[in-house]
Design an enzyme around this catalytic site. Structure first.
Site, PDB file in Angstrom:
ATOM      1  N   LYS A  39     -14.793  -7.870 -13.733  1.00 11.52           N
ATOM      2  CA  LYS A  39     -13.376  -7.731 -13.398  1.00 11.52           C
ATOM      3  C   LYS A  39     -12.695  -9.087 -13.212  1.00 11.52           C
ATOM      4  CE  LYS A  39     -13.775  -3.175 -11.242  1.00 11.52           C
ATOM      5  NZ  LYS A  39     -13.603  -2.382  -9.993  1.00 11.52           N
ATOM      6  N   ASP A  58     -19.892  -9.683  -2.363  1.00 10.61           N
ATOM      7  CA  ASP A  58     -18.811  -8.881  -1.783  1.00 10.61           C
ATOM      8  C   ASP A  58     -18.891  -9.041  -0.274  1.00 10.61           C
ATOM      9  OD1 ASP A  58     -17.205  -6.756  -0.733  1.00 10.61           O
ATOM     10  OD2 ASP A  58     -17.413  -5.689  -2.638  1.00 10.61           O
ATOM     11  N   ASN A  82     -13.266 -18.298   1.921  1.00 12.08           N
ATOM     12  CA  ASN A  82     -11.897 -18.061   1.463  1.00 12.08           C
ATOM     13  C   ASN A  82     -11.608 -16.586   1.186  1.00 12.08           C
ATOM     14  OD1 ASN A  82      -9.264 -18.857  -0.008  1.00 12.08           O
ATOM     15  ND2 ASN A  82     -10.435 -17.802  -1.599  1.00 12.08           N
ATOM     16  N   SER A 133      -8.049 -19.225   7.225  1.00 11.73           N
ATOM     17  CA  SER A 133      -7.386 -18.228   8.052  1.00 11.73           C
ATOM     18  C   SER A 133      -5.982 -17.987   7.519  1.00 11.73           C
ATOM     19  CB  SER A 133      -7.369 -18.697   9.517  1.00 11.73           C
ATOM     20  OG  SER A 133      -6.767 -17.733  10.349  1.00 11.73           O
ATOM     21  N   TYR A 147      -4.476  -7.374   9.887  1.00 12.45           N
ATOM     22  CA  TYR A 147      -4.730  -8.626   9.170  1.00 12.45           C
ATOM     23  C   TYR A 147      -4.752  -9.783  10.157  1.00 12.45           C
ATOM     24  CZ  TYR A 147      -4.079 -12.589   6.025  1.00 12.45           C
ATOM     25  OH  TYR A 147      -4.215 -13.785   5.368  1.00 12.45           O
ATOM     26  N   LYS A 151      -8.036 -12.280  11.194  1.00  7.38           N
ATOM     27  CA  LYS A 151      -8.005 -13.734  11.079  1.00  7.38           C
ATOM     28  C   LYS A 151      -8.108 -14.404  12.451  1.00  7.38           C
ATOM     29  CE  LYS A 151      -7.655 -14.309   6.603  1.00  7.38           C
ATOM     30  NZ  LYS A 151      -8.747 -14.970   5.845  1.00  7.38           N
ATOM     31  N   THR A 182       0.634 -17.572  -5.046  1.00  2.00           N
ATOM     32  CA  THR A 182      -0.550 -16.999  -5.689  1.00  2.00           C
ATOM     33  C   THR A 182      -0.284 -15.516  -5.924  1.00  2.00           C
ATOM     34  OG1 THR A 182      -1.624 -16.391  -3.612  1.00  2.00           O
ATOM     35  CG2 THR A 182      -1.989 -18.645  -4.417  1.00  2.00           C
TER      36      THR A 182
END
Length: 285
Positions: A39, A58, A82, A133, A147, A151, A182
């Site tokens: 992928k 993963d 990352n 982070s 989220y 972090k 991105t």
């Protein structure tokens, strides 16, 4: 002197891919991890053409599985955690499955990577761990509860870890990116399937609409961002080279710097308001 070895997770796109290619152009060796080579075929092609190696990891794999894959790579000088993603939704509607996946990907996976790499770094007496982070950990917005929590957990663990491993010559750096240009925003849309309940449209829905329409307009330049990371980690020139070993957090982007500055100032203000209250709970004898 042999080239340093980097292991960079989440290298299928975005900052992870850009950093991998930057490291390779600088003459270092790089192992880049992706969840699925098939992928991520385009990224794999770019990395291998530049001289890097790609492994499948993963962040939701077991502790044992991650440890085996890291051990198979061999000596690593720099670990860059990352890999990650974000579920954006009102806290009330996030499911158990979604919450678990968020924490596994953004916290437990990086934790297992760190645990797998530390014995070799300790034995070698050196190494650097970089945990990517987000400004969201320091300044959470509506819709970002899980989220931000994932972090923030990574950051808290990083701060304690830095104290634990410093006697062994190992450094820990937290990177605080703002909004970079991105594919992160597109991934947000895919990972955030919930319709916002009407009673949460303000502020959750408003925040989501603002975030999801930002694609292609983010202020952060990914190439400049990874250059600053490389400089801060290696101490090799550039605007961030002088920060090596001097800062616990590397802030990337004027948006992140502004948000963190305002939040820090508010923390100091609240602390000053509570000095007498805090001290009033002490024994006086």
């Amino acid at each position: 002197m042999s080239a340093s070895v980097w292991l960079i997770t989440g290298a299928s796109n975005g900052l992870g891919l850009a950093l991998t290619l930057h490291v390779l152009r600088a003459g270092h060796r790089a192992f880049a991890s992706v969840r699925n080579k098939e992928k991520s075929a385009d990224a794999v092609k770019q990395i291998e053409k530049a001289g890097g190696s790609v492994v499948e990891i993963d962040m939701t794999e077991s502790q044992t599985s991650i440890a085996e894959k890291v051990k198979a790579i061999g000596h690593i000088d720099y670990l860059i955690n990352n890999a990650g993603y974000s579920i954006l939704a009102a806290c009330e509607v996030i499911t158990e499955k979604e919450a678990t996946l968020q924490m596994n990907t953004n916290f437990f996976g990086p934790l297992y990577m760190i645990q797998a790499i530390l014995p070799a770094m300790r034995a070698h007496g050196s190494g650097t761990i970089v945990n990517i982070s987000s400004v969201a950990a320091q300044d959470p917005l509506p819709a970002c509860s899980l989220y931000s929590a994932s972090k923030a957990a990574l950051e808290a663990a990083s701060e304690a870890l830095a104290l634990e491993v410093a006697p062994h010559g190992i450094k820990v750096l937290i990177v605080e990116p703002g909004n970079f240009r991105t594919n992160f925003v597109n991934a947000l849309a895919d990972a955030s399937p919930h319709d916002t309940p009407e009673h949460y449209d303000h502020p959750v829905g408003q925040t989501l609409r603002k975030l999801l329409t930002a694609h292609g307009k983010q202020i952060g330049n990914p190439e400049a961002g990874v250059s600053r990371i490389f400089e801060a980690v290696t101490g090799e020139g550039g605007p961030a080279g002088h920060l090596t070993g001097k800062v616990r957090r590397l802030v990337l982007g004027s948006d992140a710097w502004g948000r963190m500055k305002r939040k820090s100032e508010n923390h100091v203000k609240e602390l000053n308001m509570q000095e007498d209250t805090a001290k009033s709970t002490d024994f006086t004898d």
